[in-house]
Design a protein around this motif. Structure first.
Motif, PDB file in Angstrom:
ATOM      1  N   ASP A   1       0.809  -1.218   0.000  1.00  0.00           N
ATOM      2  CA  ASP A   1       0.000   0.000   0.000  1.00  0.00           C
ATOM      3  C   ASP A   1       0.848   1.276   0.000  1.00  0.00           C
ATOM      4  O   ASP A   1       0.539   2.228  -0.713  1.00  0.00           O
ATOM      5  CB  ASP A   1      -0.944   0.022   1.204  1.00  0.00           C
ATOM      6  CG  ASP A   1      -1.951  -1.121   1.182  1.00  0.00           C
ATOM      7  OD1 ASP A   1      -2.207  -1.672   0.090  1.00  0.00           O
ATOM      8  OD2 ASP A   1      -2.469  -1.470   2.257  1.00  0.00           O
ATOM      9  N   GLN A   2       1.924   1.297   0.806  1.00  0.00           N
ATOM     10  CA  GLN A   2       2.738   2.510   0.902  1.00  0.00           C
ATOM     11  C   GLN A   2       3.769   2.620  -0.225  1.00  0.00           C
ATOM     12  O   GLN A   2       4.349   3.676  -0.426  1.00  0.00           O
ATOM     13  CB  GLN A   2       3.451   2.562   2.256  1.00  0.00           C
ATOM     14  CG  GLN A   2       2.491   2.725   3.413  1.00  0.00           C
ATOM     15  CD  GLN A   2       3.210   2.700   4.755  1.00  0.00           C
ATOM     16  OE1 GLN A   2       4.407   2.939   4.843  1.00  0.00           O
ATOM     17  NE2 GLN A   2       2.466   2.407   5.806  1.00  0.00           N
ATOM     18  N   HIS A   3       3.997   1.525  -0.943  1.00  0.00           N
ATOM     19  CA  HIS A   3       4.989   1.509  -2.025  1.00  0.00           C
ATOM     20  C   HIS A   3       4.406   0.748  -3.223  1.00  0.00           C
ATOM     21  O   HIS A   3       4.896  -0.319  -3.584  1.00  0.00           O
ATOM     22  CB  HIS A   3       6.289   0.850  -1.543  1.00  0.00           C
ATOM     23  CG  HIS A   3       6.859   1.530  -0.341  1.00  0.00           C
ATOM     24  ND1 HIS A   3       7.646   2.656  -0.436  1.00  0.00           N
ATOM     25  CD2 HIS A   3       6.729   1.257   0.972  1.00  0.00           C
ATOM     26  CE1 HIS A   3       7.977   3.046   0.787  1.00  0.00           C
ATOM     27  NE2 HIS A   3       7.436   2.215   1.658  1.00  0.00           N
ATOM     28  N   PRO A   4       3.376   1.297  -3.838  1.00  0.00           N
ATOM     29  CA  PRO A   4       2.632   0.561  -4.864  1.00  0.00           C
ATOM     30  C   PRO A   4       3.383   0.283  -6.156  1.00  0.00           C
ATOM     31  O   PRO A   4       2.968  -0.566  -6.938  1.00  0.00           O
ATOM     32  CB  PRO A   4       1.420   1.465  -5.127  1.00  0.00           C
ATOM     33  CG  PRO A   4       1.903   2.837  -4.778  1.00  0.00           C
ATOM     34  CD  PRO A   4       2.841   2.644  -3.625  1.00  0.00           C
ATOM     35  N   THR A   5       4.470   0.962  -6.398  1.00  0.00           N
ATOM     36  CA  THR A   5       5.197   0.746  -7.650  1.00  0.00           C
ATOM     37  C   THR A   5       6.155  -0.430  -7.558  1.00  0.00           C
ATOM     38  O   THR A   5       6.643  -0.912  -8.560  1.00  0.00           O
ATOM     39  CB  THR A   5       5.944   2.031  -8.059  1.00  0.00           C
ATOM     40  OG1 THR A   5       4.995   3.094  -8.078  1.00  0.00           O
ATOM     41  CG2 THR A   5       6.529   1.926  -9.431  1.00  0.00           C
ATOM     42  N   GLY A   6       6.420  -0.908  -6.356  1.00  0.00           N
ATOM     43  CA  GLY A   6       7.260  -2.088  -6.197  1.00  0.00           C
ATOM     44  C   GLY A   6       8.626  -1.766  -5.623  1.00  0.00           C
ATOM     45  O   GLY A   6       8.917  -0.626  -5.255  1.00  0.00           O
ATOM     46  N   TRP A   7       9.444  -2.787  -5.578  1.00  0.00           N
ATOM     47  CA  TRP A   7      10.733  -2.709  -4.909  1.00  0.00           C
ATOM     48  C   TRP A   7      11.866  -3.100  -5.826  1.00  0.00           C
ATOM     49  O   TRP A   7      11.786  -4.090  -6.543  1.00  0.00           O
ATOM     50  CB  TRP A   7      10.728  -3.642  -3.699  1.00  0.00           C
ATOM     51  CG  TRP A   7       9.775  -3.183  -2.660  1.00  0.00           C
ATOM     52  CD1 TRP A   7       8.444  -3.486  -2.581  1.00  0.00           C
ATOM     53  CD2 TRP A   7      10.049  -2.306  -1.592  1.00  0.00           C
ATOM     54  NE1 TRP A   7       7.882  -2.845  -1.520  1.00  0.00           N
ATOM     55  CE2 TRP A   7       8.850  -2.119  -0.890  1.00  0.00           C
ATOM     56  CE3 TRP A   7      11.194  -1.669  -1.160  1.00  0.00           C
ATOM     57  CZ2 TRP A   7       8.776  -1.310   0.240  1.00  0.00           C
ATOM     58  CZ3 TRP A   7      11.118  -0.871  -0.032  1.00  0.00           C
ATOM     59  CH2 TRP A   7       9.908  -0.695   0.652  1.00  0.00           C
ATOM     60  N   ALA A   8      12.942  -2.342  -5.775  1.00  0.00           N
ATOM     61  CA  ALA A   8      14.167  -2.722  -6.472  1.00  0.00           C
ATOM     62  C   ALA A   8      14.917  -3.733  -5.623  1.00  0.00           C
ATOM     63  O   ALA A   8      15.560  -4.643  -6.137  1.00  0.00           O
ATOM     64  CB  ALA A   8      15.040  -1.500  -6.726  1.00  0.00           C
ATOM     65  N   CYS A   9      14.811  -3.568  -4.303  1.00  0.00           N
ATOM     66  CA  CYS A   9      15.571  -4.422  -3.400  1.00  0.00           C
ATOM     67  C   CYS A   9      14.935  -4.386  -2.019  1.00  0.00           C
ATOM     68  O   CYS A   9      14.602  -3.310  -1.525  1.00  0.00           O
ATOM     69  CB  CYS A   9      17.011  -3.920  -3.341  1.00  0.00           C
ATOM     70  SG  CYS A   9      18.080  -4.923  -2.337  1.00  0.00           S
TER      71      CYS A   9
ATOM     72  N   GLY B   1      20.688   1.737   5.580  1.00  0.00           N
ATOM     73  CA  GLY B   1      19.858   0.790   6.327  1.00  0.00           C
ATOM     74  C   GLY B   1      18.447   0.696   5.785  1.00  0.00           C
ATOM     75  O   GLY B   1      17.583   0.056   6.365  1.00  0.00           O
ATOM     76  N   ALA B   2      18.188   1.332   4.643  1.00  0.00           N
ATOM     77  CA  ALA B   2      16.848   1.359   4.061  1.00  0.00           C
ATOM     78  C   ALA B   2      16.743   0.410   2.874  1.00  0.00           C
ATOM     79  O   ALA B   2      17.735   0.091   2.231  1.00  0.00           O
ATOM     80  CB  ALA B   2      16.508   2.776   3.607  1.00  0.00           C
ATOM     81  N   ASN B   3      15.523  -0.037   2.596  1.00  0.00           N
ATOM     82  CA  ASN B   3      15.240  -0.804   1.392  1.00  0.00           C
ATOM     83  C   ASN B   3      15.102   0.178   0.243  1.00  0.00           C
ATOM     84  O   ASN B   3      15.040   1.388   0.454  1.00  0.00           O
ATOM     85  CB  ASN B   3      13.954  -1.602   1.564  1.00  0.00           C
ATOM     86  CG  ASN B   3      14.055  -2.595   2.693  1.00  0.00           C
ATOM     87  OD1 ASN B   3      15.070  -3.224   2.883  1.00  0.00           O
ATOM     88  ND2 ASN B   3      12.995  -2.713   3.462  1.00  0.00           N
ATOM     89  N   GLU B   4      15.016  -0.323  -0.988  1.00  0.00           N
ATOM     90  CA  GLU B   4      14.933   0.565  -2.146  1.00  0.00           C
ATOM     91  C   GLU B   4      13.667   0.278  -2.932  1.00  0.00           C
ATOM     92  O   GLU B   4      13.563  -0.734  -3.607  1.00  0.00           O
ATOM     93  CB  GLU B   4      16.165   0.373  -3.036  1.00  0.00           C
ATOM     94  CG  GLU B   4      16.224   1.365  -4.155  1.00  0.00           C
ATOM     95  CD  GLU B   4      17.491   1.229  -4.992  1.00  0.00           C
ATOM     96  OE1 GLU B   4      17.565   1.900  -6.025  1.00  0.00           O
ATOM     97  OE2 GLU B   4      18.385   0.458  -4.612  1.00  0.00           O
ATOM     98  N   CYS B   5      12.695   1.189  -2.834  1.00  0.00           N
ATOM     99  CA  CYS B   5      11.460   1.035  -3.602  1.00  0.00           C
ATOM    100  C   CYS B   5      11.554   1.885  -4.867  1.00  0.00           C
ATOM    101  O   CYS B   5      12.339   2.814  -4.949  1.00  0.00           O
ATOM    102  CB  CYS B   5      10.247   1.430  -2.774  1.00  0.00           C
ATOM    103  SG  CYS B   5      10.070   3.201  -2.497  1.00  0.00           S
ATOM    104  N   TYR B   6      10.729   1.547  -5.849  1.00  0.00           N
ATOM    105  CA  TYR B   6      10.719   2.310  -7.097  1.00  0.00           C
ATOM    106  C   TYR B   6       9.980   3.638  -6.959  1.00  0.00           C
ATOM    107  O   TYR B   6      10.302   4.601  -7.627  1.00  0.00           O
ATOM    108  CB  TYR B   6      10.068   1.499  -8.219  1.00  0.00           C
ATOM    109  CG  TYR B   6      10.904   0.355  -8.690  1.00  0.00           C
ATOM    110  CD1 TYR B   6      12.145   0.560  -9.268  1.00  0.00           C
ATOM    111  CD2 TYR B   6      10.451  -0.950  -8.558  1.00  0.00           C
ATOM    112  CE1 TYR B   6      12.921  -0.500  -9.703  1.00  0.00           C
ATOM    113  CE2 TYR B   6      11.219  -2.020  -9.001  1.00  0.00           C
ATOM    114  CZ  TYR B   6      12.446  -1.785  -9.571  1.00  0.00           C
ATOM    115  OH  TYR B   6      13.203  -2.832 -10.001  1.00  0.00           O
ATOM    116  N   CYS B   7       8.973   3.692  -6.083  1.00  0.00           N
ATOM    117  CA  CYS B   7       8.133   4.889  -6.033  1.00  0.00           C
ATOM    118  C   CYS B   7       8.740   6.045  -5.254  1.00  0.00           C
ATOM    119  O   CYS B   7       8.394   7.188  -5.503  1.00  0.00           O
ATOM    120  CB  CYS B   7       6.750   4.553  -5.483  1.00  0.00           C
ATOM    121  SG  CYS B   7       6.719   3.610  -3.966  1.00  0.00           S
ATOM    122  N   HIS B   8       9.650   5.799  -4.333  1.00  0.00           N
ATOM    123  CA  HIS B   8      10.226   6.886  -3.552  1.00  0.00           C
ATOM    124  C   HIS B   8      11.738   7.008  -3.744  1.00  0.00           C
ATOM    125  O   HIS B   8      12.250   8.070  -4.008  1.00  0.00           O
ATOM    126  CB  HIS B   8       9.932   6.698  -2.059  1.00  0.00           C
ATOM    127  CG  HIS B   8       8.484   6.705  -1.748  1.00  0.00           C
ATOM    128  ND1 HIS B   8       7.758   5.555  -1.547  1.00  0.00           N
ATOM    129  CD2 HIS B   8       7.612   7.727  -1.634  1.00  0.00           C
ATOM    130  CE1 HIS B   8       6.504   5.869  -1.312  1.00  0.00           C
ATOM    131  NE2 HIS B   8       6.385   7.180  -1.356  1.00  0.00           N
TER     132      HIS B   8
END
Length: 105
Positions: free
Chosen positions: A18-26, A34-41
C-alpha cells in the motif's frame, strides 16, 4: 526489516504494497542507509496509480515475494521457494538467501 512487523502480515502488506505501490528494487537494507529501495520513492520514478503485478507480469522479475501469515516467502521466479523468513526473525542473512537462490537450477 521483516522482524519489525511482529508477526503481522497485514502491517507488512500495508508497508510493502500500500505505501509503495510501484514495487521494490531491493528488499535488502542498503549498507549505508539501512533502508530498502522502492521504485516509487527511492528511485524518483513516482508511484503509478493502479499499478499491480500479475502472475504473468511477475515472470519478468528474478525475485518474487509472497506475504504469508508465517513470514515472507522469498522465491526465484520459476525456480521455487528459496526461503521463508519468519516475521519475528532476529536476524536475516540476505546474502545466504541470495546465494541459495542463484544455486537453483
Amino acid at each position: 526489516m521483516v522482524n519489525e512487523f511482529a508477526k503481522d502480515p497485514e502491517a507488512a502488506a500495508r508497508y510493502y504494497i500500500d505505501q509503495h505501490p510501484t514495487g521494490w528494487a531491493c528488499l535488502t537494507p542498503d549498507a549505508t542507509t539501512g533502508a530498502n529501495e522502492c521504485y516509487c520513492h527511492d528511485r524518483g520514478e513516482g508511484a503509478q496509480d493502479g499499478w499491480t503485478t500479475t502472475q504473468d507480469h511477475a515472470a519478468s522479475y528474478d525475485w518474487t515475494y509472497v506475504l504469508r501469515p508465517d513470514g515472507l516467502e522469498v522465491r526465484r521466479w520459476d525456480h521455487g521457494v528459496v526461503a521463508l523468513v519468519a516475521w519475528d526473525a532476529d536476524r536475516v542473512d540476505w546474502e545466504e538467501i541470495e546465494r541459495k537462490g542463484h544455486a537453483l537450477p
